[in-house]
Design a protein around this motif. Structure first.
Motif, PDB file in Angstrom:
ATOM      1  N   ASP A 309     -36.150   5.205  19.755  1.00 33.89           N
ATOM      2  CA  ASP A 309     -37.487   5.778  19.591  1.00 33.89           C
ATOM      3  C   ASP A 309     -38.220   5.018  18.485  1.00 33.89           C
ATOM      4  OD1 ASP A 309     -39.774   7.219  19.354  1.00 33.89           O
ATOM      5  OD2 ASP A 309     -38.820   9.134  18.862  1.00 33.89           O
ATOM      6  N   PRO A 310     -39.267   4.255  18.822  1.00 31.83           N
ATOM      7  CA  PRO A 310     -39.959   3.473  17.789  1.00 31.83           C
ATOM      8  C   PRO A 310     -40.665   4.343  16.751  1.00 31.83           C
ATOM      9  CG  PRO A 310     -41.150   3.376  19.871  1.00 31.83           C
ATOM     10  CD  PRO A 310     -39.846   4.042  20.167  1.00 31.83           C
ATOM     11  N   ASN A 311     -40.927   5.604  17.076  1.00 28.93           N
ATOM     12  CA  ASN A 311     -41.608   6.487  16.134  1.00 28.93           C
ATOM     13  C   ASN A 311     -40.634   7.271  15.265  1.00 28.93           C
ATOM     14  OD1 ASN A 311     -44.269   5.842  17.021  1.00 28.93           O
ATOM     15  ND2 ASN A 311     -43.952   7.140  18.810  1.00 28.93           N
ATOM     16  N   ALA A 312     -39.347   7.151  15.530  1.00 29.62           N
ATOM     17  CA  ALA A 312     -38.334   7.820  14.715  1.00 29.62           C
ATOM     18  C   ALA A 312     -37.807   6.837  13.673  1.00 29.62           C
ATOM     19  CB  ALA A 312     -37.194   8.330  15.589  1.00 29.62           C
ATOM     20  N   LYS A 313     -37.624   7.305  12.449  1.00 30.62           N
ATOM     21  CA  LYS A 313     -37.176   6.455  11.358  1.00 30.62           C
ATOM     22  C   LYS A 313     -36.051   7.148  10.590  1.00 30.62           C
ATOM     23  CE  LYS A 313     -40.378   3.371  12.148  1.00 30.62           C
ATOM     24  NZ  LYS A 313     -40.046   2.024  12.660  1.00 30.62           N
ATOM     25  N   TYR A 314     -35.099   6.323  10.177  1.00 28.09           N
ATOM     26  CA  TYR A 314     -34.041   6.806   9.291  1.00 28.09           C
ATOM     27  C   TYR A 314     -34.418   6.429   7.856  1.00 28.09           C
ATOM     28  CZ  TYR A 314     -31.199   7.327  13.523  1.00 28.09           C
ATOM     29  OH  TYR A 314     -30.723   7.694  14.751  1.00 28.09           O
ATOM     30  N   HIS A 315     -34.374   7.407   6.973  1.00 32.60           N
ATOM     31  CA  HIS A 315     -34.645   7.159   5.570  1.00 32.60           C
ATOM     32  C   HIS A 315     -33.350   7.313   4.789  1.00 32.60           C
ATOM     33  CE1 HIS A 315     -39.300   7.727   5.490  1.00 32.60           C
ATOM     34  NE2 HIS A 315     -38.890   6.967   6.482  1.00 32.60           N
ATOM     35  N   ILE A 316     -33.085   6.328   3.922  1.00 26.75           N
ATOM     36  CA  ILE A 316     -31.794   6.252   3.231  1.00 26.75           C
ATOM     37  C   ILE A 316     -32.032   5.853   1.782  1.00 26.75           C
ATOM     38  CG2 ILE A 316     -29.605   4.973   3.114  1.00 26.75           C
ATOM     39  CD1 ILE A 316     -29.696   4.696   6.128  1.00 26.75           C
ATOM     40  N   ASN A 317     -31.240   6.419   0.889  1.00 29.16           N
ATOM     41  CA  ASN A 317     -31.176   5.943  -0.479  1.00 29.16           C
ATOM     42  C   ASN A 317     -29.713   5.682  -0.817  1.00 29.16           C
ATOM     43  OD1 ASN A 317     -32.145   5.081  -2.933  1.00 29.16           O
ATOM     44  ND2 ASN A 317     -33.222   6.973  -3.420  1.00 29.16           N
ATOM     45  N   VAL A 318     -29.477   4.965  -1.897  1.00 31.77           N
ATOM     46  CA  VAL A 318     -28.117   4.566  -2.258  1.00 31.77           C
ATOM     47  C   VAL A 318     -27.727   5.227  -3.576  1.00 31.77           C
ATOM     48  CG1 VAL A 318     -26.611   2.626  -2.836  1.00 31.77           C
ATOM     49  CG2 VAL A 318     -28.309   2.389  -1.026  1.00 31.77           C
ATOM     50  N   CYS A 319     -26.666   6.018  -3.541  1.00 33.48           N
ATOM     51  CA  CYS A 319     -26.087   6.658  -4.731  1.00 33.48           C
ATOM     52  C   CYS A 319     -27.032   7.647  -5.402  1.00 33.48           C
ATOM     53  CB  CYS A 319     -25.623   5.617  -5.744  1.00 33.48           C
ATOM     54  SG  CYS A 319     -24.307   4.550  -5.151  1.00 33.48           S
ATOM     55  N   ARG A 320     -28.074   8.063  -4.733  1.00 35.83           N
ATOM     56  CA  ARG A 320     -28.959   9.097  -5.260  1.00 35.83           C
ATOM     57  C   ARG A 320     -29.716   9.702  -4.082  1.00 35.83           C
ATOM     58  NH1 ARG A 320     -32.566   9.264  -8.824  1.00 35.83           N
ATOM     59  NH2 ARG A 320     -34.094  10.316  -7.552  1.00 35.83           N
ATOM     60  N   PRO A 321     -30.245  10.929  -4.254  1.00 31.10           N
ATOM     61  CA  PRO A 321     -30.968  11.560  -3.143  1.00 31.10           C
ATOM     62  C   PRO A 321     -32.225  10.790  -2.777  1.00 31.10           C
ATOM     63  CG  PRO A 321     -30.373  13.168  -4.838  1.00 31.10           C
ATOM     64  CD  PRO A 321     -30.122  11.814  -5.415  1.00 31.10           C
ATOM     65  N   LEU A 322     -32.787  11.175  -1.647  1.00 33.35           N
ATOM     66  CA  LEU A 322     -34.018  10.547  -1.183  1.00 33.35           C
ATOM     67  C   LEU A 322     -35.170  10.865  -2.124  1.00 33.35           C
ATOM     68  CD1 LEU A 322     -33.729  11.389   2.615  1.00 33.35           C
ATOM     69  CD2 LEU A 322     -33.521   9.124   1.609  1.00 33.35           C
ATOM     70  N   VAL A 323     -36.091   9.921  -2.219  1.00 28.51           N
ATOM     71  CA  VAL A 323     -37.311  10.127  -2.989  1.00 28.51           C
ATOM     72  C   VAL A 323     -38.218  11.064  -2.188  1.00 28.51           C
ATOM     73  CG1 VAL A 323     -39.311   9.006  -4.015  1.00 28.51           C
ATOM     74  CG2 VAL A 323     -37.087   7.852  -4.001  1.00 28.51           C
ATOM     75  N   PRO A 324     -38.749  12.132  -2.785  1.00 28.25           N
ATOM     76  CA  PRO A 324     -39.656  13.026  -2.039  1.00 28.25           C
ATOM     77  C   PRO A 324     -40.839  12.250  -1.483  1.00 28.25           C
ATOM     78  CG  PRO A 324     -39.006  14.028  -4.124  1.00 28.25           C
ATOM     79  CD  PRO A 324     -38.505  12.608  -4.159  1.00 28.25           C
ATOM     80  N   GLU A 325     -41.205  12.576  -0.240  1.00 30.66           N
ATOM     81  CA  GLU A 325     -42.270  11.850   0.444  1.00 30.66           C
ATOM     82  C   GLU A 325     -43.281  12.826   1.014  1.00 30.66           C
ATOM     83  OE1 GLU A 325     -40.164   7.929   2.266  1.00 30.66           O
ATOM     84  OE2 GLU A 325     -39.626   9.808   3.222  1.00 30.66           O
ATOM     85  N   ALA A 337     -29.615  10.797   3.226  1.00 29.04           N
ATOM     86  CA  ALA A 337     -29.941  10.148   4.493  1.00 29.04           C
ATOM     87  C   ALA A 337     -30.617  11.182   5.370  1.00 29.04           C
ATOM     88  CB  ALA A 337     -28.701   9.581   5.167  1.00 29.04           C
ATOM     89  N   CYS A 338     -31.649  10.754   6.079  1.00 31.05           N
ATOM     90  CA  CYS A 338     -32.462  11.717   6.822  1.00 31.05           C
ATOM     91  C   CYS A 338     -33.069  11.022   8.034  1.00 31.05           C
ATOM     92  CB  CYS A 338     -33.556  12.268   5.909  1.00 31.05           C
ATOM     93  SG  CYS A 338     -34.591  13.546   6.640  1.00 31.05           S
ATOM     94  N   LEU A 339     -33.200  11.753   9.132  1.00 29.29           N
ATOM     95  CA  LEU A 339     -33.848  11.264  10.340  1.00 29.29           C
ATOM     96  C   LEU A 339     -35.176  11.983  10.489  1.00 29.29           C
ATOM     97  CD1 LEU A 339     -34.027   9.761  13.045  1.00 29.29           C
ATOM     98  CD2 LEU A 339     -32.648  11.596  14.064  1.00 29.29           C
ATOM     99  N   LEU A 340     -36.267  11.207  10.554  1.00 23.61           N
ATOM    100  CA  LEU A 340     -37.604  11.756  10.722  1.00 23.61           C
ATOM    101  C   LEU A 340     -38.094  11.446  12.127  1.00 23.61           C
ATOM    102  CD1 LEU A 340     -39.215  10.748   7.308  1.00 23.61           C
ATOM    103  CD2 LEU A 340     -38.492  13.022   8.011  1.00 23.61           C
ATOM    104  N   GLU A 341     -38.393  12.517  12.871  1.00 18.56           N
ATOM    105  CA  GLU A 341     -38.901  12.404  14.239  1.00 18.56           C
ATOM    106  C   GLU A 341     -40.156  13.257  14.340  1.00 18.56           C
ATOM    107  OE1 GLU A 341     -35.175  12.258  17.118  1.00 18.56           O
ATOM    108  OE2 GLU A 341     -34.936  13.823  15.604  1.00 18.56           O
ATOM    109  N   GLY A 342     -41.312  12.651  14.075  1.00 15.52           N
ATOM    110  CA  GLY A 342     -42.548  13.410  14.118  1.00 15.52           C
ATOM    111  C   GLY A 342     -42.555  14.513  13.077  1.00 15.52           C
ATOM    112  N   ASN A 343     -42.597  15.776  13.541  1.00 17.31           N
ATOM    113  CA  ASN A 343     -42.640  16.923  12.643  1.00 17.31           C
ATOM    114  C   ASN A 343     -41.261  17.465  12.324  1.00 17.31           C
ATOM    115  OD1 ASN A 343     -45.451  16.856  12.645  1.00 17.31           O
ATOM    116  ND2 ASN A 343     -45.578  18.139  14.469  1.00 17.31           N
TER     117      ASN A 343
END
Length: 1182
Positions: A309-325, A337-343
């Motif tokens: 899915d080109p509109n789905a993105k995996y967001h990852i950080n290393v050795c610390r939680p994800l930066v709030p977005e 690590a998180c998978l974002l698919e639209g809403n």
């Protein structure tokens, strides 16, 4: 009907008349009546009728449609109404027909969606369409509206902080009053000062005290207003923006806005969401140290694409939680690590433990994500890192996803390599992983520095001695204590980069009183931090009496590694220019103008220029200009990420300089990148200079659209215009070593599986059984550009073994109470269960089986290794006994590289291409051995056992040895010679080192031939060692060196000189196909040709620069125009002895001439010019 372009332009309107056929006569536009302002009704537009189907034949019946308003007309009509007017809502609905905005966590760009008659609909996914998360708080505190966490910045206000910027000093205090400030008298009654701007003359009120914090989309702000009048109409104010960071920094002045707002940035852990930290460093089985912390981000997250899915993105950080977005969906606090698919946002795992060493690679695992589809287990993410010293700017790549529960990513990066120490002189040093260069030379002070406390007074300097020191000359640190002066170390300029720290050591001071065997020494550690008024001096952190060691710490921005993005998003795709970054050396562009004469430009992108002893560019510059007088000017520094013009699809990088150009501004540099498909990454070319801006153009495949096609066992990449062919691997059997081997087929079923019961492409042999890890008919192949590897995946294997509810694979078959089970059982338990290890009765290793199922799969990573030939697979990991990952190093995965045989140095161009042949080689006999060599490519028509990747081979008593590989070619200029070096030959000295060959080309007025000059063995010192310092130093690194002197005139090919060429002689290497049929043309030979022969000679039909390639199995055709002729006579050419070329007939008589220009005397690394900017007169202009 043609579609409208995919850009959105409010100023352009579609035609007011739309007909069903292109041949129809346009009709007058119907007037659009404005909505009635009296009735209060909503505007009513005529309803559009369905468009008739389009046909290739003209239609005789023309359907007229009621005219629809354009977007510009609707927007103009909306401006006539207030926001609360009833018509406004109806108009907003109509505008939404033109533009559909969807919330996504990135800016994006408008994309054409559909056309409804004259109405064009665009979809724009962007974070700007999302509601802003905003909150305010008092008492220097504010609550995060997403995560309900309260940020408390009160501890930052415990003291006044000073910030220095140019002629101004700024005094700041967070949420508190600055007592005794020079600005206090300017504050109104009842108010206090929190921001004061000071210069040498007076203080100016820049903001009154305020304790209200504002949180907005992950950023915390503190605003001080009510300052002094500015520009006769604005009140000065101060805005402090707080960002999350792992270390406590100091405020940094950003800029002053036109309306007199002073902006500061302050990085602090107090602006971070709380989390339990983990150590990002570890050691392998051999004790080597690793540290992945440079991959930890505090401003943004790493992003990986979804293969489905080109509109789905995996967001990852290393050795610390994800930066709030920002965005419609927020990953849960604590997720790494998180998978974002639209809403929708899915937590794929949280911090669990530090990285570990597993199967020869670093592995980082995140656990306890959202629940898996079976409703029992929790999602996990595993990141496997691979070391590649040449890859610093890379991203994680999804490799496998099992049961929508276990995600595995691969990350090829230099930060996964063992930590090494890098040392350099001249107060500079480079990070060996990223190539970033630190320059501390500006810390050297003529007056030195002084530190005082109650016990002592310390004088010191950085990379220099102290002037007029009481401790003597050459001293870097002098301590005055109790009336006694102590030499605490002699100064030197060698900086070390150790474990991501910059260190400077001064040794050999006075004798240590506590330990007479020791001497006083000083160690400086430089820490990344913002420079402030208080932080411009080093501090004494400790004194170790037993060893007389003085330890100092210096917080400075010079120790910060500036990370500049080198990529830009184009819709959902990413354009990554990081392969163009020079980790060593630089790009050099030579430009001639009537006004300035010759100027050299030294260029790097997204990173400052690397240190070079012969190019004294200003520290920190990415682009510098060297004038004929030797002056170097900073004309551009890394300023930001690349930008893309969505209309023209042109990618640009702009670099601004701090050097004054004229009274109106400063120098700057802009580079325009144009699409040019192929394997050559290209290089910059000067375009123009205008209004203090230098413009360069760069043709490169990196900005081209990327498409791939697979045919059989070959993959063609359209961006590279290259085909990877693995067909030769499909005919041979391969398997991994060990008691349970994997049998692997490439684009075909695995061969020679002992049991013969597995028809898969990858089969695991275990005992008398074999299971399939993928079917050859379910194969996917793709090229990963950023990792320079070909990925081959098989799916559709046998069913995966069951796993327990804890995610542990079942061990099948297993024995329980003397009975063997091949699947889960309910024996003695109420639900299905299985053993997870041997002897479940005794060990208790068992668990209830999960209902999740999946099919086995496997992935093969083909990585380039010029020395591996076809290579063989190595097992990297097995996930849940269901997915196998292999690495296969092979020459077949290598891209062809154009080896450089033309270079520019100090306004002179050297061209060695005439010594390179696609069909012949130089050979000669020395000491009874026969040597074969070629320049810029491999040996041709040499012994059959001479490797096809070798540039130098030796035949001795029937045995052939490779003395240097073509792909290792380096070129340097030393004294009066050009040195071409080939390394990584066969092992010598009982396997301790490898052969290396240096070809020494000297400019002479005679033609020459290769002659064996000397052979240096490791550990032995030659009597004339000083004469060959460059060679002996290299021999210590790579082993025995075979030095060959090639005296030949082509080293004198220097263009852009003004002397006559009547007496010059040159070689021309001919590459002629059989159908040329011209005199003097002999395929693969070097022949001397008189001037008259060149009047009709097609230079590009001969040894084209595009043919100087190392190509594994695939020949790339030149795209250049082969109809260009050489321009006029090129002067007289001497004949020379051709007896040293294989199968070469004797040439004509020799002629001698006067050399025009000699090489420089000092050794310099040469920067190679592109072949694609050559004209015929460049190639042979003498």
């Amino acid at each position: 009907m043609a579609k409208h372009p995919t850009r959105w332009d409010e100023g352009r309107s579609p035609p007011l008349v739309c007909t069903a056929a292109s041949s129809a006569v346009p009709q007058p536009a119907t007037e659009i009546q404005p909505p009635s302002q009296d009735t209060g009704t909503t505007p009513s537009w005529p309803a559009p009728k369905p468009s008739p189907p389009l046909s290739s034949a003209p239609s005789t019946n023309v359907s007229h449609r009621t005219v629809q308003p354009s977007l510009a007309q609707v927007l103009e009509r909306k401006r006539k109404y207030a926001a609360t007017h009833p018509h406004t809502q109806a108009l907003n609905v109509h505008i939404a027909k033109f533009i559909s905005l969807e919330m996504l966590p990135y800016r994006g760009s408008p994309v054409f969606q559909e056309q409804d008659g004259c109405e064009y609909v665009f979809l724009w996914r962007t974070s700007e369409a999302c509601p802003v998360a905003r909150a305010e708080g008092d008492n220097c505190q504010v609550k995060d509206p997403k995560y309900d966490y309260v940020y408390d910045l009160r501890t930052l206000g415990e003291k006044v902080v000073e910030v220095v910027d140019g002629q101004y000093n700024y005094q700041l205090k967070v949420c508190g009053e600055i007592h005794g400030s020079e600005c206090s008298s300017q504050a109104p009654a009842g108010s206090t000062v929190s921001s004061c701007q000071m210069n040498a003359k007076k203080g100016i009120l820049a903001g009154l005290t305020n304790q209200k914090l504002v949180y907005e989309d992950g950023i915390i702000m503190l605003n001080y207003t009510g300052g002094a009048i500015c520009h006769n109409k604005y009140n000065r104010s101060t805005l402090i923006i707080f960002h999350c960071d792992k270390t406590e920094g100091k405020p940094v002045f950003l800029k002053e806005t036109p309306d007199c707002i002073y902006k500061f940035q302050w990085r602090t852990p107090l602006a971070c969401l709380p989390y339990k930290p983990i150590d990002c460093s570890f050691k392998d089985n051999l004790g080597k140290s690793y540290d992945l912390s440079p991959l930890s981000h505090y401003d943004e997250n790493w992003e990986a694409d979804s293969p489905t899915d080109p509109n789905a993105k995996y967001h990852i950080n290393v050795c610390r939680p994800l930066v709030p977005e920002t965005g419609p969906a927020s990953c849960p606090h604590g997720s790494a690590a998180c998978l974002l698919e639209g809403n929708k946002a899915t937590n794929l795992g949280e911090l669990a433990s530090s990285p570990r060493w597993e199967n020869r690679v670093p592995v980082l695992e995140y656990k306890n994500g959202d629940r898996c589809p079976d409703g029992i287990r929790f999602k996990t993410t595993t990141i496997r890192f691979m070391c590649d010293l040449n890859t610093a700017a890379s991203r994680p790549q999804l490799i496998t996803m099992l049961q929508d529960c276990d995600y595995t990513f691969l990350w090829v990066t230099a930060y996964a390599c063992p930590l090494t120490e890098s040392t350099h002189d001249e107060c500079r040093v480079s990070n060996p992983a990223s190539g970033y260069q630190f320059n501390l030379a500006s810390l050297t002070s003529k007056a030195g520095y002084r530190i005082e406390d109650r016990e002592r007074s310390i004088q010191l300097n950085i990379c220099s001695d102290i002037n007029n020191s009481s401790c003597g000359s050459g001293v870097g640190v002098c301590v005055s204590q109790g009336g006694k002066y102590i030499n605490a170390g002699k100064s030197q300029k060698r900086i070390s980069y150790v474990d991501q720290m910059l260190k400077l050591s001064y040794e050999d001071g006075d004798q240590c009183d506590k330990n007479p065997l020791k001497k006083h020494r000083s160690i400086f550690t430089f820490v990344c931090a913002a420079d402030t008024a208080a932080g411009r001096l080093p501090s004494l952190t400790s004194y170790i009496k037993d060893t007389c060691t003085w330890e100092f710490s210096w917080h400075t921005h010079l120790a910060c590694e500036q990370e500049i993005k080198c990529s830009v998003k184009n819709g959902t795709s990413l354009i990554d220019l990081s392969p163009l970054i020079k980790r060593v050396g630089y790009y050099e562009v030579l430009q001639s103008t009537e006004k300035d004469g010759f100027s050299d430009f030294y260029i790097n992108i997204c990173q400052p220029l690397n240190d070079d002893v012969n190019v004294k560019c200003p520290p920190g510059a990415s682009v510098c200009k060297a004038t004929p007088a030797g002056e170097t000017i900073d004309i551009g520094r890394p300023s930001g990420a690349p930008q893309i013009d969505q209309t023209t699809q042109t990618v640009t990088i702009r670099m601004d300089s701090r050097t004054q150009c004229d009274s109106s501004g400063y120098y700057s540099t802009t580079i325009l990148f144009h699409c040019s498909a192929g394997t050559d990454l290209g290089r910059p070319k000067f375009a123009q200079f205008s209004e203090c801006n230098y413009l360069f153009e760069w043709d490169t495949p990196l900005v081209c659209p990327d498409k791939e096609s697979v045919s059989g066992c070959s993959l063609t990449d359209q961006q590279l215009q290259y085909t990877f062919n693995f067909s030769s691997l499909s005919k041979e059997p391969y398997h991994t070593p060990g008691p349970n081997p994997y049998y692997i087929g490439v684009c075909a079923p695995a061969q020679n599986v002992p049991t013969g019961k597995c028809s898969g492409a990858v089969c695991l042999q275990s005992g008398n059984t074999a299971v399939s890890f993928g079917n050859a008919n379910a194969m996917k192949m793709e090229y990963r550009h950023q990792d320079n590897m070909v990925l081959l995946q098989y799916v559709g294997g046998d069913p995966c073994p069951p796993v327990t509810e804890d995610g542990v694979p079942c061990r099948l078959p297993f024995t329980y109470k003397g009975k063997t089970y091949n699947t889960c059982t309910t024996e003695d338990r109420p639900r299905l269960w299985c053993a997870t290890a041997a002897n479940p009765e005794k060990t208790g290793n068992w668990g209830y089986c999960s209902s999740a199922t999946d099919i086995r799969q496997s992935t093969i990573l083909f990585r380039c290794d010029e020395n591996s030939g076809k290579g063989s697979p190595e097992l990297q990991s097995v996930t849940k006994e269901c997915s196998a990952l292999f690495e296969w190093k092979t020459q077949l995965a290598c891209l062809p590289r154009k080896l450089d045989c033309k270079f520019i140095f100090n306004h002179q161009t050297y061209d060695l291409r005439m010594l390179s042949s696609m069909t012949g080689s130089w050979d000669f006999i020395a000491n009874g051995d026969r040597y074969y060599l070629n320049l810029c490519q491999s040996v041709n028509k040499g012994p059959s056992s001479c490797s096809e990747t070798a540039s130098v081979c030796r035949e001795s008593k029937g045995e052939v040895q490779v003395l240097g590989q073509v792909h290792t070619q380096t070129v340097t200029l030393q004294d009066k010679a050009i040195l071409v070096t080939y390394s990584n030959g066969e092992f010598c000295n009982n396997g301790r080192q490898r052969f290396s060959t240096t070809i020494n080309l000297i400019c002479k007025n005679i033609t020459g031939k290769p002659v064996l000059e000397k052979q240096v063995d490791i550990g032995k010192t030659s009597d004339d060692e000083n004469q060959y310092q460059g060679l002996s130093g290299r021999s210590q690194a790579v082993g025995a060196i075979l030095s060959i002197l090639l005296v030949i005139l082509v080293a004198c090919l220097v263009i852009n000189t003004e002397e006559e060429a009547d007496n010059e002689t040159e070689w021309l290497m001919e590459e002629v196909s059989a159908n040329h049929g011209k005199p003097h043309h002999e395929n693969g030979h070097v022949k001397s040709v008189k001037a008259g022969a060149f009047t009709s000679l097609h230079v590009d039909d001969l040894d084209s620069e595009d043919e100087v390639l190392t190509v594994p199995e695939v020949r790339i055709q030149s795209a250049r125009n082969k109809q260009r002729n050489s321009k006029g006579s090129l002067g007289q050419y001497a004949s020379g002895s051709d007896e040293n070329l294989i199968g070469i007939a004797n040439g004509g008589q020799e002629q001698t001439g006067k050399s025009r220009s000699g090489p420089r005397k000092k050794e310099d690394k040469l920067n190679i010019a592109s072949f694609h900017d050559d004209s015929d007169e460049d190639m042979l202009n003498v």
